[in-house]
Design an enzyme around this catalytic site. Structure first.
Site, short mmCIF file in Angstrom:
data_model
loop_
_atom_site.label_atom_id
_atom_site.label_comp_id
_atom_site.label_asym_id
_atom_site.label_seq_id
_atom_site.Cartn_x
_atom_site.Cartn_y
_atom_site.Cartn_z
CG ASP A 1 77.73 40.55 -8.06
OD1 ASP A 1 78.38 40.53 -7.22
OD2 ASP A 1 76.88 39.80 -8.48
CD GLU B 1 82.06 41.06 -7.04
OE1 GLU B 1 81.83 40.42 -5.84
OE2 GLU B 1 81.67 41.00 -7.99
CB CYS C 1 69.81 40.62 4.71
SG CYS C 1 68.40 41.44 4.59
CB CYS D 1 67.65 42.80 8.97
SG CYS D 1 68.33 41.02 8.31
CB CYS E 1 64.26 40.23 8.22
SG CYS E 1 64.80 40.69 6.52
CG ASP F 1 73.92 37.81 -9.68
OD1 ASP F 1 74.70 37.17 -8.90
OD2 ASP F 1 73.58 37.44 -10.82
#
Length: 406
Positions: free
Chosen positions: A219, A307, A360, A363, A381, A388
């Site tokens: 990232d 990305e 996330c 979850c 959660c 990052d």
């Protein structure tokens, strides 16, 4: 594995050779502008002929191609530019200048028709002295003579400040050949860049990534250039030198020095040269960091998940554009792509809309309210995420899921 790559070396020309290289750069500029003038005149003539109902086949042809531009230059220079034949300048420079213009025209039309990917390319403009001094040779007209000397047609044998044995050894045994070269000046220093075809099989095998090298997700960001998360959970932060930010005070001082000097004066020329040195230092520091970082990643990671950034859109943010431009994200991804092919690793790019930071990893909930200021956030959660690190983990997981599904 035969590939095309560049090999740049700094020259150490004498004062006479500097003058000759400057003359060739001026020649290239004259020829490029001559070609553009020729094309624009032909287009204007065609528009005038259309008003007289001249049929399409009878309209004045436009010399778009390099051979047509070369023929026009050879026919015109004895009359319009007689100094070309008198000054002993290389005939290869006008030939390449015509090719540069022809490529510019082709890129324009390919961009308009959608054949050319990337940013839209405009119609070629006039080349001015302030755009920099550079000229090209075709094939191996310019080439290394030995480890410390290159030969440039029309200039002679020029010494280099760097050893070229890496290239000369491979040329001598047939593993590499020069297919073109560009000579360029910046801040009073001259470089020659050889475009070469080289068999990299031996190099790549010696430096290939090991079979047990970890996969990772990367990232990128402004505060921390890159957060790398390996598949064994190791987290590594890479910090950029931010050379432009570091040099802002020097740049302001150098710009003020230029503005205070009288136009056309020798002192202004010195101040402009000093400003160019600061810009060159910034560019070199950034390039050094990007090359070292991408080489290390390509040689130590078996698979890399990154990305897909809309860098152009990010640069439209006035508050962040300078910081983003200082980091060189686009060049980072470009180098990572071709170096991974060299060393046997691979690069996987997520879809532009993949919510790597908002997702996330535990979850699967997407935090739609996450902002750039939120460096740490807590999911419903109960799991707390570093922005990052979470993004890098999600990229790695997405790459692994897609590869296992395939």
């Amino acid at each position: 594995m035969t590939v095309r790559q560049g090999f740049r070396v700094e020259l150490a020309p004498t004062l006479e050779q500097r003058a000759l290289m400057g003359a060739h750069a001026g020649l290239s500029r004259v020829v490029e502008n001559f070609c553009l003038e020729l094309v624009k005149a032909a287009l204007e003539q065609r528009e005038a002929e259309k008003t007289y109902s001249v049929p399409e086949k009878g309209l004045t042809p436009v010399p778009w191609s390099a051979p047509a531009l070369e023929r026009a230059w050879r026919a015109a220079h004895p009359r319009r530019f007689p100094w070309f034949g008198e000054d002993g300048l290389s005939s290869r420079v006008p030939k390449e200048a015509c090719r540069v213009r022809a490529v510019g025209f082709k890129n324009f039309f390919d961009s308009r028709s959608g054949k050319r990917k990337g940013k839209k390319v405009g119609f070629p403009g006039w080349r001015k002295r302030k755009h920099g001094s550079r000229f090209r040779y075709d094939a191996d007209r310019a080439r290394p003579m030995d480890d410390r000397v290159v030969t440039l047609p029309g200039v002679g044998k020029v010494r280099t400040l760097e050893d070229m044995s890496w290239l000369t050894d491979r040329i001598d045994d047939g593993r590499a050949r020069v297919i073109g070269s560009t000579v360029k000046e910046s801040a009073g220093r001259w470089w020659v860049s050889f475009q070469i075809e080289i068999d990299r099989s031996g190099i790549n095998q010696r430096r290939a990534v090991s079979g047990d090298a970890p996969a990772c997700g990367i990232d990128v960001g402004i505060k921390t250039f890159a957060v790398v998360v390996d598949d064994d959970g190791t987290v590594t932060e890479i910090h950029a030198p931010k050379p432009l930010k570091t040099a802002l005070r020097k740049l302001r001082k150098a710009n003020k020095a230029v503005s205070r000097k009288q136009r056309g004066s020798a002192n202004r020329a010195k101040a402009v040269k000093q400003l160019g040195k600061v810009h060159l230092e910034v560019a070199h520091r950034r390039a050094d960091f990007l090359h070292k970082t991408t080489t290390r990643l390509a040689r130590t990671k078996g698979a890399i998940a990154v990305e897909t950034l809309n860098v152009k859109g990010m640069m439209s943010n006035r508050r962040l554009s300078r910081a983003i431009g200082d980091l060189g994200f686009g060049e980072f991804f470009r180098q990572l792509e071709y170096k991974s092919q060299w060393y046997g690793s691979s690069v996987w790019a997520a879809d532009r809309w993949f919510p790597s930071s908002r997702l996330c990893g535990d979850c699967g909930t997407i935090n739609a309210g996450l902002t750039l200021a939120d460096r740490v956030w807590t999911c419903g959660c109960g799991l707390e995420h570093d922005r990052d690190v979470n993004a890098a983990r999600n990229l790695l997981a997405a790459m692994n899921f897609e590869r296992h599904a395939a």
